[in-house]
Design an enzyme around this catalytic site. Structure first.
Site, short mmCIF file in Angstrom:
data_model
loop_
_atom_site.label_atom_id
_atom_site.label_comp_id
_atom_site.label_asym_id
_atom_site.label_seq_id
_atom_site.Cartn_x
_atom_site.Cartn_y
_atom_site.Cartn_z
N PRO A 2 38.88 -33.20 -86.64
CA PRO A 2 39.13 -33.58 -87.36
C PRO A 2 38.80 -35.35 -88.18
CG PRO A 2 40.01 -31.16 -87.76
CD PRO A 2 39.87 -32.11 -86.39
N GLU A 3 38.54 -35.29 -88.68
CA GLU A 3 38.89 -37.41 -88.83
C GLU A 3 39.11 -37.59 -90.42
OE1 GLU A 3 36.44 -40.06 -86.29
OE2 GLU A 3 36.83 -38.73 -84.90
N LYS A 61 44.46 -39.16 -92.08
CA LYS A 61 44.23 -37.58 -91.22
C LYS A 61 45.09 -36.30 -90.92
CE LYS A 61 41.94 -40.11 -87.13
NZ LYS A 61 42.10 -39.44 -85.32
N HIS A 93 44.87 -17.22 -84.08
CA HIS A 93 45.19 -18.36 -84.61
C HIS A 93 45.52 -18.85 -86.17
CE1 HIS A 93 42.27 -17.94 -81.05
NE2 HIS A 93 43.61 -18.43 -80.65
N ARG A 114 43.73 -24.30 -80.62
CA ARG A 114 44.75 -24.69 -80.05
C ARG A 114 45.70 -25.21 -80.16
NH1 ARG A 114 41.43 -29.91 -77.20
NH2 ARG A 114 43.26 -29.87 -75.94
N ARG A 266 37.65 -41.81 -73.49
CA ARG A 266 36.74 -41.78 -74.77
C ARG A 266 36.06 -41.60 -74.14
NH1 ARG A 266 40.77 -40.04 -78.96
NH2 ARG A 266 38.98 -38.14 -79.38
#
Length: 279
Positions: A2-3, A61, A93, A114, A266
């Site tokens: 997520p940006e 963010k 999760h 995660r 990246r």
């Protein structure tokens, strides 16, 4: 992943909880890697119980659940976190549930596959002097002059430089590639070698790409993780010009294929024709 566009979409999706009161915080059973919660969950739960949600904000963010006493629950989704008002993608999760009353929603959820996300309760002073002080201007409000001032003397390539949250907050790996393609700037160009015209094009592209992505409620990539607050996919992935399109013919020049390279560990995607180093 997520940006800024995804987190801003989350923020807007959470607005129905404003003026609700937190009945209690619940830590659901989870056998996965635990997320970071500060202060420790029992103390956090005591501190927010009974508090009214005064607003929903965003800092870079991060989503801010602003409370009536001036403090805020700061949720940083990191790679796979989602802030939801609907049923989560899986129950395994689910990391935090806030039970609510007096508003339009019964609960607010934080889900993270995660377990890299974080939840922090910060006072107004901590928000201002600890968190906000570490971030640069928000990417949606930074001026062209600020952009050039913050980066112009750096010897770093422009693509990884744009990921530096201390200089401009909110841009991540995906949107940096999209921004530089729209601006026609080679991602390997050193910041100190960019011209005034290139900085102006980058600044304009930041606004265009990020605002367009917000309109489409963010990007849901091939792993399917990102969802908005109602657990619905975003739509901007269908508008990507270069990101994750290596080997595809460029839609602008119709001559060159999109290439992938690695910068600062990246992936960077670009068109060697539209983003010539001469430009």
């Amino acid at each position: 992943m997520p940006e800024l566009p995804e987190v801003e979409t989350m923020r807007r999706g959470l607005l129905p909880v404003v003026d609700s009161r937190i009945v209690k915080a619940v830590l659901p059973p989870c056998d996965c890697r635990p997320i970071s919660i500060k202060p420790p969950f029992p103390a956090l739960a005591r501190s927010i119980r009974g508090k009214r949600i005064a607003g929903i904000g965003r800092l870079g963010k991060r989503v801010l659940i602003e409370l009536e006493n001036g403090s805020a629950i700061v949720i940083e989704p990191r790679m796979t976190g989602l802030v939801l008002l609907a049923e989560p993608p899986t129950v395994d999760h689910l990391r935090l549930r806030l039970e609510l009353e007096g508003g339009h929603c019964d609960e607010l959820l934080f889900w993270d596959r995660r377990g890299l996300g974080t939840v922090s309760l910060l006072t107004s002073d901590e928000l201002k002097h600890s968190l906000a002080a570490r971030l640069g201007p928000d990417a949606l409000v930074i001026t062209a002059d600020e952009l050039r001032e913050n980066f112009g003397s750096s010897r770093r390539p422009i693509k990884p430089a744009l990921l530096d949250q201390k200089q401009v907050a909110g841009i991540g790996n995906l949107y940096a590639s999209e921004i530089l393609f729209l601006a026609g700037v080679d991602p390997r160009t050193r910041c100190d070698r960019l011209t005034q015209k290139q900085w102006l094009r980058i600044h304009a592209a930041i606004g265009e790409v990020l605002n367009d992505a917000i309109i489409h409620e963010g990007s849901t990539l091939s792993d399917g993780t990102y969802r908005n607050a109602l657990n619905v996919q975003g739509g901007y992935q269908n508008q990507h010009r270069v990101y994750d399109r290596a080997g595809v013919t460029c839609g602008r020049c119709s001559k060159k294929q999109i290439l992938r390279m690695v910068q600062a560990q990246r992936s960077t995607f670009y068109c060697p024709g539209c983003q010539s180093r001469r430009g």
